[in-house]
Design a protein around this motif. Structure first.
Motif, PDB file in Angstrom:
ATOM      1  N   GLY A 232       0.797  -1.224   0.000  1.00 23.48           N
ATOM      2  CA  GLY A 232       0.000   0.000   0.000  1.00 23.48           C
ATOM      3  C   GLY A 232       0.828   1.270   0.000  1.00 23.48           C
ATOM      4  O   GLY A 232       0.330   2.345   0.363  1.00 23.48           O
ATOM      5  N   ILE A 233       2.086   1.180  -0.446  1.00 20.30           N
ATOM      6  CA  ILE A 233       2.939   2.376  -0.442  1.00 20.30           C
ATOM      7  C   ILE A 233       2.460   3.369  -1.502  1.00 20.30           C
ATOM      8  O   ILE A 233       1.803   3.000  -2.472  1.00 20.30           O
ATOM      9  N   GLY A 234       2.808   4.621  -1.311  1.00 15.29           N
ATOM     10  CA  GLY A 234       2.417   5.655  -2.263  1.00 15.29           C
ATOM     11  C   GLY A 234       2.425   7.015  -1.598  1.00 15.29           C
ATOM     12  O   GLY A 234       2.724   7.154  -0.416  1.00 15.29           O
ATOM     13  N   GLU A 235       2.108   8.028  -2.387  1.00 15.56           N
ATOM     14  CA  GLU A 235       2.109   9.391  -1.857  1.00 15.56           C
ATOM     15  C   GLU A 235       1.151   9.550  -0.686  1.00 15.56           C
ATOM     16  O   GLU A 235       0.147   8.865  -0.581  1.00 15.56           O
ATOM     17  N   ARG A 236       1.489  10.481   0.185  1.00 19.83           N
ATOM     18  CA  ARG A 236       0.680  10.800   1.367  1.00 19.83           C
ATOM     19  C   ARG A 236       0.406   9.541   2.190  1.00 19.83           C
ATOM     20  O   ARG A 236       1.339   8.912   2.675  1.00 19.83           O
ATOM     21  N   ALA A 237      -0.853   9.142   2.319  1.00 23.18           N
ATOM     22  CA  ALA A 237      -1.190   7.956   3.122  1.00 23.18           C
ATOM     23  C   ALA A 237      -1.105   6.670   2.323  1.00 23.18           C
ATOM     24  O   ALA A 237      -1.403   5.589   2.839  1.00 23.18           O
ATOM     25  N   GLY A 238      -0.723   6.756   1.054  1.00 21.28           N
ATOM     26  CA  GLY A 238      -0.509   5.554   0.249  1.00 21.28           C
ATOM     27  C   GLY A 238      -1.658   5.189  -0.667  1.00 21.28           C
ATOM     28  O   GLY A 238      -2.671   5.890  -0.767  1.00 21.28           O
ATOM     29  N   ASN A 239      -1.466   4.085  -1.367  1.00 22.05           N
ATOM     30  CA  ASN A 239      -2.421   3.569  -2.352  1.00 22.05           C
ATOM     31  C   ASN A 239      -3.133   2.333  -1.812  1.00 22.05           C
ATOM     32  O   ASN A 239      -2.831   1.844  -0.738  1.00 22.05           O
ATOM     33  N   THR A 240      -4.028   1.799  -2.619  1.00 21.36           N
ATOM     34  CA  THR A 240      -4.639   0.508  -2.308  1.00 21.36           C
ATOM     35  C   THR A 240      -3.544  -0.547  -2.201  1.00 21.36           C
ATOM     36  O   THR A 240      -2.662  -0.619  -3.055  1.00 21.36           O
ATOM     37  N   ALA A 241      -3.590  -1.367  -1.165  1.00 19.25           N
ATOM     38  CA  ALA A 241      -2.590  -2.421  -0.966  1.00 19.25           C
ATOM     39  C   ALA A 241      -2.966  -3.647  -1.793  1.00 19.25           C
ATOM     40  O   ALA A 241      -4.055  -4.199  -1.630  1.00 19.25           O
ATOM     41  N   LEU A 242      -2.059  -4.062  -2.659  1.00 23.08           N
ATOM     42  CA  LEU A 242      -2.308  -5.220  -3.522  1.00 23.08           C
ATOM     43  C   LEU A 242      -2.687  -6.446  -2.702  1.00 23.08           C
ATOM     44  O   LEU A 242      -3.669  -7.133  -3.003  1.00 23.08           O
ATOM     45  N   GLU A 243      -1.907  -6.719  -1.665  1.00 18.82           N
ATOM     46  CA  GLU A 243      -2.134  -7.950  -0.886  1.00 18.82           C
ATOM     47  C   GLU A 243      -3.514  -7.949  -0.219  1.00 18.82           C
ATOM     48  O   GLU A 243      -4.117  -9.003  -0.037  1.00 18.82           O
ATOM     49  N   GLU A 244      -4.014  -6.768   0.113  1.00 16.69           N
ATOM     50  CA  GLU A 244      -5.319  -6.697   0.776  1.00 16.69           C
ATOM     51  C   GLU A 244      -6.462  -6.999  -0.185  1.00 16.69           C
ATOM     52  O   GLU A 244      -7.327  -7.835   0.098  1.00 16.69           O
ATOM     53  N   VAL A 245      -6.488  -6.326  -1.334  1.00 16.97           N
ATOM     54  CA  VAL A 245      -7.610  -6.564  -2.256  1.00 16.97           C
ATOM     55  C   VAL A 245      -7.596  -7.983  -2.809  1.00 16.97           C
ATOM     56  O   VAL A 245      -8.655  -8.596  -2.991  1.00 16.97           O
ATOM     57  N   VAL A 246      -6.415  -8.505  -3.063  1.00 17.72           N
ATOM     58  CA  VAL A 246      -6.313  -9.870  -3.585  1.00 17.72           C
ATOM     59  C   VAL A 246      -6.878 -10.871  -2.581  1.00 17.72           C
ATOM     60  O   VAL A 246      -7.648 -11.777  -2.938  1.00 17.72           O
ATOM     61  N   MET A 247      -6.522 -10.704  -1.309  1.00 19.45           N
ATOM     62  CA  MET A 247      -6.995 -11.645  -0.302  1.00 19.45           C
ATOM     63  C   MET A 247      -8.464 -11.436   0.055  1.00 19.45           C
ATOM     64  O   MET A 247      -9.161 -12.391   0.395  1.00 19.45           O
ATOM     65  N   VAL A 248      -8.952 -10.209  -0.043  1.00 17.02           N
ATOM     66  CA  VAL A 248     -10.392  -9.980   0.166  1.00 17.02           C
ATOM     67  C   VAL A 248     -11.186 -10.780  -0.861  1.00 17.02           C
ATOM     68  O   VAL A 248     -12.147 -11.485  -0.527  1.00 17.02           O
ATOM     69  N   LEU A 249     -10.779 -10.690  -2.129  1.00 14.92           N
ATOM     70  CA  LEU A 249     -11.491 -11.410  -3.186  1.00 14.92           C
ATOM     71  C   LEU A 249     -11.347 -12.926  -3.008  1.00 14.92           C
ATOM     72  O   LEU A 249     -12.295 -13.676  -3.244  1.00 14.92           O
ATOM     73  N   LYS A 250     -10.181 -13.373  -2.574  1.00  8.05           N
ATOM     74  CA  LYS A 250      -9.963 -14.812  -2.395  1.00  8.05           C
ATOM     75  C   LYS A 250     -10.774 -15.361  -1.224  1.00  8.05           C
ATOM     76  O   LYS A 250     -11.306 -16.473  -1.293  1.00  8.05           O
ATOM     77  N   GLN A 251     -10.878 -14.584  -0.158  1.00 10.38           N
ATOM     78  CA  GLN A 251     -11.560 -15.060   1.046  1.00 10.38           C
ATOM     79  C   GLN A 251     -13.078 -14.921   0.973  1.00 10.38           C
ATOM     80  O   GLN A 251     -13.783 -15.423   1.842  1.00 10.38           O
ATOM     81  N   HIS A 252     -13.572 -14.233  -0.034  1.00  9.98           N
ATOM     82  CA  HIS A 252     -15.021 -14.059  -0.191  1.00  9.98           C
ATOM     83  C   HIS A 252     -15.461 -14.598  -1.555  1.00  9.98           C
ATOM     84  O   HIS A 252     -15.821 -13.823  -2.450  1.00  9.98           O
ATOM     85  N   PRO A 253     -15.455 -15.915  -1.716  1.00 10.96           N
ATOM     86  CA  PRO A 253     -15.768 -16.518  -3.021  1.00 10.96           C
ATOM     87  C   PRO A 253     -17.168 -16.209  -3.533  1.00 10.96           C
ATOM     88  O   PRO A 253     -17.409 -16.268  -4.731  1.00 10.96           O
ATOM     89  N   TYR A 254     -18.088 -15.847  -2.631  1.00  5.33           N
ATOM     90  CA  TYR A 254     -19.449 -15.543  -3.076  1.00  5.33           C
ATOM     91  C   TYR A 254     -19.508 -14.280  -3.924  1.00  5.33           C
ATOM     92  O   TYR A 254     -20.493 -14.029  -4.622  1.00  5.33           O
ATOM     93  N   LEU A 255     -18.436 -13.463  -3.902  1.00  2.00           N
ATOM     94  CA  LEU A 255     -18.385 -12.289  -4.773  1.00  2.00           C
ATOM     95  C   LEU A 255     -18.224 -12.702  -6.239  1.00  2.00           C
ATOM     96  O   LEU A 255     -18.453 -11.895  -7.143  1.00  2.00           O
ATOM     97  N   ASP A 256     -17.792 -13.947  -6.453  1.00  2.94           N
ATOM     98  CA  ASP A 256     -17.574 -14.481  -7.796  1.00  2.94           C
ATOM     99  C   ASP A 256     -16.540 -13.664  -8.568  1.00  2.94           C
ATOM    100  O   ASP A 256     -16.670 -13.423  -9.763  1.00  2.94           O
TER     101      ASP A 256
END
Length: 391
Positions: A232-256
């Motif tokens: 989630g590094i980036g300017e100011r408070a940072g960007n979306t963290a790759l590891e977070e969004v990837v694992m959110v989608l993986k852990q919630h399979p009902y999102l398809d």
């Protein structure tokens, strides 16, 4: 039903590198890009070629090396920027030019001193010019989060007419609430003419701590690319963290929804980026922080020892962490002490554990954390030591 694929656009080497004091040299960038390619990201934004000779050369070298991912170069809506990016990307197997312009009234009035119609015209010309060099052109509407939806739709339509294959809708200042941002993506999906010809992309910043939530709301509402950075590094408070969004989608399979990321590599690449940039990753950082799978509360430790899923929704091995950590502190219980004692060679009976635990608490009140060497000392000082080691 097969899952809908969400492309992962990694901008660690461009937006992520904009953190003050974290400049990477070309060799470091190439090394990280190689790992990103192996991780399974779909797009690597390698840099902003016109910004400096070093950035130009980095994009050139990454373009030569990357075999699987699309390699992308950022530009402003300026002809020379676009021409320089095209030159830097000429060796890429799959090149993409990422060009765009600010679309909020604040940007139009104060940054460009232009009219809304002039911005649409500049957007169209920039995409058209980029299209003369590469087939894959991404258009960004900077500060889209604070842009009127109706006007934003008109800008997007112009970009599609000019040949844009991806439409980046950035929440540049991290201002949007998840419901607002999701509604914005939904509005564009339903109201932009020709939207079926382009992929909607989300690019969120973390000024209010909502980057991950906004990105997830974006893909739920029709976006199919997430722009993010490692840690989630980036300017100011940072960007979306790759590891977070990837694992959110993986852990919630009902999102398809799913990605092409090999999640077992997440912890390793997190450490590489942290070490290369000299950025300390906070211990409580989700997914890759040192404490993400560490337990010090006695109640939690007892639950995890009995069944990991009691207090962990992710198997540590799924993100490249060897195992959960049972950290001994004054808040730890008998189960945790027995567990750690067994690891270092002591099989304690219930009576022995009661005696050793009282000594443990005396130690723990003086130290923040009890290490393996401390366990040896605690047991050696117990009057049951000979009985314990002879068992």
């Amino acid at each position: 039903m097969s899952k809908n694929n969400v492309q992962i656009f990694d901008t660690t080497l461009r937006d992520g590198e904009q953190v003050p004091g974290c400049k990477l040299n070309t060799d470091q960038k190439v090394r990280i890009a190689q790992r990103l390619d192996g991780l399974g990201v779909d797009v690597i934004e390698a840099g902003f070629p016109v910004s400096s000779p070093g950035d130009f050369q980095s994009v050139v070298e990454i373009s030569k090396m990357v075999q699987n991912a699309t390699v992308c170069g950022l530009t402003r809506a300026v002809e020379n920027d676009i021409k320089v990016a095209a030159d830097a990307l000429k060796h890429a197997v799959k090149p993409r030019i990422h060009t765009g312009i600010g679309t909020s009234d604040s940007h139009i009035k104060h940054k460009f001193k232009a009219s809304r119609e002039q911005i649409i015209e500049r957007a169209f010309k920039a995409v058209s010019y980029a299209k003369s060099f590469v087939e894959d052109v991404e258009f960004y509407a900077e500060d889209a989060g604070r842009t009127d939806n109706d006007y934003l739709a008109r800008v997007c339509e112009a970009a599609i007419k000019a040949g844009a294959t991806v439409l980046n809708i950035p929440d540049t200042t991290g201002y949007c609430l998840p419901s607002e941002y999701g509604a914005k993506i939904k509005y564009l999906k339903e109201n932009v003419k020709g939207i079926d010809k382009a992929i909607l992309s989300v690019h969120c910043h973390n000024d209010l701590g909502l980057a991950t939530a906004n990105s997830i709301e974006g893909v739920i509402n029709g976006a199919r690319q997430i722009e993010c950075t490692i840690n989630g590094i980036g300017e100011r408070a940072g960007n979306t963290a790759l590891e977070e969004v990837v694992m959110v989608l993986k852990q919630h399979p009902y999102l398809d929804l799913d990605t092409n990321i090999d999640t077992r590599q997440l912890f390793g690449i997190s450490q590489l980026v942290s070490d290369s940039m000299g950025i300390y990753t906070q211990p409580n950082k989700a997914i890759v922080g040192a404490n993400a799978f560490a337990h010090s509360s006695g109640i939690h430790q007892d639950g995890v020892i009995k069944n990991r899923a009691t207090y962990e929704i992710i198997d540590p091995k799924d993100v490249g962490v060897t195992e959960s950590a049972i950290v001994l502190t004054a808040r730890s219980g008998r189960a945790a002490l027995a567990y750690r004692a067994k690891i270092v060679g002591y099989e304690l009976t219930k009576l022995q554990l009661d005696v050793v635990y009282s000594k443990f608490l005396e130690f723990a009140d003086r130290k923040k954390e009890i290490k393996d060497d401390d366990i040896h000392q605690i047991i050696e000082k117990s009057h049951l030591y000979r009985e314990i080691i002879s068992a």
